[in-house]
Design an enzyme around this catalytic site. Structure first.
Site, PDB file in Angstrom:
ATOM      1  N   LYS A  11      31.927 -10.678 -24.384  1.00 25.23           N
ATOM      2  CA  LYS A  11      32.803  -9.718 -25.069  1.00 25.23           C
ATOM      3  C   LYS A  11      33.208 -10.264 -26.446  1.00 25.23           C
ATOM      4  O   LYS A  11      33.534 -11.436 -26.588  1.00 25.23           O
ATOM      5  CB  LYS A  11      34.056  -9.495 -24.203  1.00 25.23           C
ATOM      6  CG  LYS A  11      35.127  -8.616 -24.818  1.00 25.23           C
ATOM      7  CD  LYS A  11      34.733  -7.162 -24.813  1.00 25.23           C
ATOM      8  CE  LYS A  11      35.737  -6.304 -25.598  1.00 25.23           C
ATOM      9  NZ  LYS A  11      35.219  -4.930 -25.801  1.00 25.23           N
ATOM     10  N   CYS A  26      31.902  -2.184 -34.597  1.00 28.10           N
ATOM     11  CA  CYS A  26      32.694  -1.590 -33.517  1.00 28.10           C
ATOM     12  C   CYS A  26      33.355  -0.306 -33.986  1.00 28.10           C
ATOM     13  O   CYS A  26      34.101  -0.312 -34.959  1.00 28.10           O
ATOM     14  CB  CYS A  26      33.762  -2.564 -33.025  1.00 28.10           C
ATOM     15  SG  CYS A  26      34.727  -1.862 -31.688  1.00 28.10           S
ATOM     16  N   LYS A  51      25.064  -7.447 -35.897  1.00 28.64           N
ATOM     17  CA  LYS A  51      24.944  -6.280 -35.003  1.00 28.64           C
ATOM     18  C   LYS A  51      25.378  -5.022 -35.745  1.00 28.64           C
ATOM     19  O   LYS A  51      26.531  -4.908 -36.165  1.00 28.64           O
ATOM     20  CB  LYS A  51      25.796  -6.485 -33.746  1.00 28.64           C
ATOM     21  CG  LYS A  51      25.660  -5.322 -32.767  1.00 28.64           C
ATOM     22  CD  LYS A  51      26.254  -5.647 -31.428  1.00 28.64           C
ATOM     23  CE  LYS A  51      26.155  -4.485 -30.464  1.00 28.64           C
ATOM     24  NZ  LYS A  51      26.743  -4.793 -29.157  1.00 28.64           N
TER      25      LYS A  51
END
Ligand code: FMN
Length: 316
Positions: free
Chosen positions: A50, A135, A169
């Site tokens: 995470k 995110c 990412k």
């Protein structure tokens, strides 16, 4: 008896060497302890725990997950204990498992990203850093991955602050993901991870309310696989560094599709929730699938998609 031909499963993501290309994705595998009774963790190609932030975060208000058709919508909001708790409590366990630990970090700003990378630089057990610049559930969190110049700057800053391999990412929630990937490569990324979740919404029309406490969230699971394949294909054609495919993967066929589209490795996410042993089943099936594809290593099949006349196979 004829022995099956040996297949080389090892892959290299820039300076990061993985024993095999099957990883588990950030936010869908906890810090691995939760999965220990179900999964032979030592077999994984890598673990991405995470995402951590500099300070502990409580995350978003409930509800934080909603099932959708063929997918999952979440707005967890980077609920985590912060970098110091990670280093003290989670990292020693993760590092004891064997597979490379790719620590996922998110900063609110450039300085936070760089400071976290510097803190991790000499931590035993961190094999690489995945920069979560994507995110969708944290205000400010998506900006770095949406803007090529900001993405390049943050990758370059992290690269200067720590000698670990870096994976950037990326978010699919942009017009041109290839441009962001090229910027991350220019900044010094060793590899690109693609994709994070797709921004979405679920609505309760009777109450005139969104189903997620945060209003919007990130869609994951099989529903996003075609988007992820398209992103991997576009990114792989635009950069020279390897690409890690993520999005809706739940079978060996999905994995091979991502390889052919240009991924050198994959991360399994949402499927872990409804089928915790999926990574093991895929690993079991991988050598035979590569052999069937005529490949003696993962490298042999990466990016072998042939455009032109479409496949006449009815299975999609
Ligand atoms: C509940 C949940 C939490 C997630 N948390 C994170 C996270 O902390 N950091 C991150 O980079 N990605 C996070 N993701 C995104 C996944 O790592 C992955 O990129 C995405 O879900 C697409 O893959 P999938 O369709 O296989 O799930 C999360 C996804 C889900 C479903």
């Amino acid at each position: 008896m004829v022995n099956a031909p040996a297949v080389d499963l090892a892959v290299e993501l820039g300076r990061l060497r993985l024993p095999n290309p099957i990883l588990v994705a950030s936010g869908t595998f906890g810090y691995a302890r939760e999965m220990a009774g179900l999964v032979d963790l030592a077999r994984l190609g890598g673990i991405v725990p995470k995402t951590i932030t500099r300070e502990p975060r409580a995350g978003n208000v409930p509800w934080r997950t909603v099932e959708t058709a063929a997918g999952l919508l979440n707005s967890i909001g980077l609920d985590n204990d912060g970098i110091e708790a990670y280093i003290a409590h989670h990292l020693p366990y993760l590092a004891s498992l064997g597979p490379p630990v790719i620590t996922s970090i998110a900063g609110h700003n450039y300085d936070e990203f760089v400071a976290m990378a510097a803190r991790l630089a000499d931590c035993p057990g961190v094999a690489a850093i995945e920069l979560n610049v994507s995110c969708p559930n944290v205000s400010g969190g998506v900006d770095f991955g949406a803007d090529p110049a900001m993405c390049e700057r943050v990758v370059r800053g992290v690269r200067a602050a720590c000698g670990l391999p870096i994976l950037a990412k990326l978010t699919p929630n942009v017009t041109d993901i290839a441009a962001v990937a090229v910027a991350a490569e220019r900044g010094g990324a060793d590899a690109i991870s693609a994709i994070n979740t797709c921004l979405g919404m679920a609505v309760d029309w009777r109450r005139r309310k969104p189903l997620l406490g945060n209003g919007m969230g990130g869609l994951s699971g099989p529903a996003i696989k075609p988007i992820a394949l398209r992103c991997v294909y576009q990114v792989a054609r635009a950069v020279r560094i390897p690409v890690v495919g993520i999005g809706g993967i739940c079978s060996i066929d999905d994995v091979l599709e991502f390889f052919v589209a240009g991924a050198s490795a994959v991360q399994i996410g949402t499927a872990n929730f409804y089928n915790p042993t999926v990574s093991m089943k895929i690993l079991d099936a991988l050598p035979a699938a590569l052999t069937e594809a005529g490949a003696s290593s993962v490298r042999d099949i990466v990016g072998t998609l042939q455009l032109g006349s479409p496949s006449n196979c009815s299975k999609v």
